[in-house]
Write a protein that holds these residues in place. Structure first.
Motif, short mmCIF file in Angstrom:
data_model
loop_
_atom_site.label_atom_id
_atom_site.label_comp_id
_atom_site.label_asym_id
_atom_site.label_seq_id
_atom_site.Cartn_x
_atom_site.Cartn_y
_atom_site.Cartn_z
N ARG A 34 0.83 -1.20 0.00
CA ARG A 34 0.00 0.00 0.00
C ARG A 34 0.88 1.26 0.00
O ARG A 34 0.69 2.16 -0.82
CB ARG A 34 -0.90 -0.01 1.23
N ASP A 35 1.88 1.29 0.90
CA ASP A 35 2.72 2.50 1.00
C ASP A 35 3.48 2.76 -0.29
O ASP A 35 3.61 3.90 -0.74
CB ASP A 35 3.70 2.37 2.17
N ASN A 63 2.78 7.32 -6.49
CA ASN A 63 1.84 8.32 -7.01
C ASN A 63 1.90 8.38 -8.53
O ASN A 63 2.03 9.43 -9.13
CB ASN A 63 2.18 9.69 -6.40
N ILE A 115 1.02 4.06 -3.02
CA ILE A 115 0.63 5.46 -2.76
C ILE A 115 1.83 6.36 -2.97
O ILE A 115 1.75 7.42 -3.59
CB ILE A 115 0.06 5.61 -1.34
#
Ligand code: ASP
Ligand code: MG
Length: 545
Positions: free
Chosen positions: A535-536, A542, A539
């Protein structure tokens, strides 16, 4: 006759300055050559003088490094012999003066602006001296005698009229090669050494070209020209072959450090074309900047520029609506404190005005505005003024935007589809620039999606993260691998696998993975995979589309 300006990196090393010699000597017409200081020297002069002023004895070592750079250059470019001995002597004379000045500062522990201006002038005086001995038949000119400044708002600004007259006198006869130090000038009243501001050598060259009605101005630097976007962020950015003066001004005012912004006006005024060329790649076509460009051949926009360093300050309150003079007071208060504003946006409801300033100016800007509107804030007519920091400003530029509907739609549509929030935007009625402010974290993504949508319309990129490469996932990857080329050629779709994840390992790459041997790569280079890291990473990247 043409004026050629060579920047710091072009005269920064033995090899590069030898290319300069070759370029200048092969010009088929009289040339006036303007040079910057050897790359990095201006910064070194400034930091050494600061050290001396603080009483830090280490300034001596820093000074010796400046000496070493110049000695190395003299030895590297001029063969041993009479010329080298003479040049050595002249260079040492200047360096000795500099040593005395540094010592004086160290003893008195004071550095006045006048001293500082004197010190930085040595950079161009030294580089131009060396270049004048290196280039065959070159005649050295002292720009301090004809580039004249006057003090305005505590800043040295060019006295154009006087300078034009003096330049014409100095160059009544134009030698085959003239050599002129860029950047430096002198005060028209006191005669003190001054300069045209950091990066000012471009401006020196433009002023001389304009005063003498040169046929062209060439700016030789270390890039191929103006690019469609920052190449460090957009790998597919390319050189723009032609720009109008207006477009170039819009692009260089805003991040693209190709030329010093004041450079364009004097030559534009005289309709003298500017050619941007790369000393390290002289065969590249470069960028031409001129009055008229055939826009029918070019895209809707010419380039994208950006600055990361943005704070947005909003003056708002219902008490502002219909009141005359609020903007006047905002700009007056900022101007009085020397704060430059690069973006303004006000809605027609008049209840808020937003301005973009650099992060370093944000606190002072809030302070002076809160002071200016103290009474209104106390009465509740205007809200206390705060800055939103760490934002980025992006601008799309091009004269083709004029009277072309749909550009703003395409721009904001692209941003919206990619989940990028626009915080403020501005477009002047000249319609050559649309600027908008986003969170700094979205800058890279914004540039990518806009570049993709305006410049690379031959195909669309789709970035994929594949979680699970067992029987089903593995077959999918294999299908993608087999179809990649066909989809690109026949459907204009580029599938980019930028993340591959299995139950134990995960790997990510903006550039996309080679799908032929991803399993080995995942085993060797993958990081431990967990829902949180995946997830990190996703994200954090980007990434667009
Ligand atoms: N040497 C000066 C500077 O570094 C001027 C120039 O390079 O144009 O700012
Ligand atoms: Mg420079």
């Amino acid at each position: 006759m043409k004026v050629m300006k060579f920047g710091g990196t072009s005269v920064g090393s033995v090899n590069s300055i030898l290319s300069v010699k070759k370029i200048v000597e092969s010009a088929g017409e009289p040339v006036i050559v303007v040079v910057s200081a050897l790359g990095g020297i201006t910064d070194q002069l400034i930091s050494t003088s600061r050290m001396a002023a603080m009483g830090d004895a280490a300034y001596e070592g820093a000074y010796r490094e400046i000496v070493r750079r110049h000695e190395e250059m003299v030895q590297g470019v001029i063969p041993a012999g009479e010329t080298q001995t003479l040049l050595h002597y002249q260079v040492n004379e200047l360096l000795d003066e500099l040593k005395d000045i540094f010592q004086g500062i160290y003893l008195i522990k004071d550095l006045s602006p006048k001293m500082s201006d004197t010190i930085v002038s040595y950079g161009e005086r030294l580089s131009s001296l060396i270049a004048s001995r290196l280039i065959q038949g070159a005649v050295w000119f002292d720009s301090r005698t004809f580039i004249k400044t006057e003090k305005k708002h505590n800043k040295h600004t060019l006295d154009t009229e006087l300078t034009n007259r003096l330049v014409r006198e100095a160059f009544k006869e134009i030698p085959r090669v003239s050599l002129v130090p860029g950047f430096i000038s002198s005060d028209k009243v006191s005669g003190d050494v001054t300069n045209l501001g950091r990066g000012g050598s471009d401006y020196t060259a433009a002023v001389i070209a304009a005063a003498l009605d040169a046929d062209s101005l060439e700016i030789w630097t270390d890039v191929d020209g103006f690019m469609t976007a920052d190449p460090r962020v957009i790998s597919t950015a390319y050189t723009i072959s032609e720009l109008t003066y207006v477009e170039a001004t819009e692009l260089c005012n805003f991040g693209a450090k190709v030329v010093y912004p004041p450079t364009i006006y004097p030559v534009c005024h005289k309709n003298i074309p500017i050619l941007i060329k790369n000393t390290f790649n002289p065969d590249a076509q470069g960028t031409v900047i001129k009055q008229h460009v055939d826009h029918t051949k070019s895209k809707a926009i010419k380039g994208i520029s950006s600055i990361n360093d943005t704070s947005l300050i909003t003056v708002q309150g219902l008490g502002m609506v219909g009141v005359i003079g609020v903007n006047y007071r905002i700009f007056k208060a900022l101007a009085k404190n020397g704060i430059s504003v690069f973006l303004v946006s006000q809605a027609s409801s008049e209840n808020s005005t937003s301005i973009g300033v650099r992060n370093a100016d944000a606190d002072l800007a809030c302070e002076v505005l809160n002071e200016e509107f103290a009474k209104e804030i106390e009465m509740g007519e205007i809200s206390p003024i705060q800055a939103e920091k760490n934002l980025a400003t992006v601008a799309i530029v091009g004269e083709n935007m004029k009277h072309t509907p749909g550009i703003a739609g395409k721009l904001f549509g692209t941003l919206g589809r990619n989940g990028i929030n626009v915080i403020a935007c501005a477009q002047g009625a000249s319609e050559t620039n649309i600027s908008f402010v986003v969170d700094s974290k979205s800058l890279r993504k914004s540039l990518n999606v806009i570049h993709d949508s305006f410049f690379l319309s031959e195909y669309q990129v789709l970035n994929l993260f594949i979680c699970g490469v067992g029987t089903v996932g593995g077959s999918l990857v294999e299908q993608i691998r087999q179809q990649q080329k066909k989809l690109m050629v026949e459907n204009g779709l580029k599938l980019h696998v930028v993340g591959i994840i299995d139950a134990t390992k995960a790997m990510f790459s903006r550039a996309g993975f080679d799908l032929a041997n991803y399993r080995e790569e995942l085993k060797e280079k993958g990081v431990d995979s967990s829902l949180d890291t995946i997830r990190d990473e996703i994200i954090g990247m980007n990434i667009f589309n």
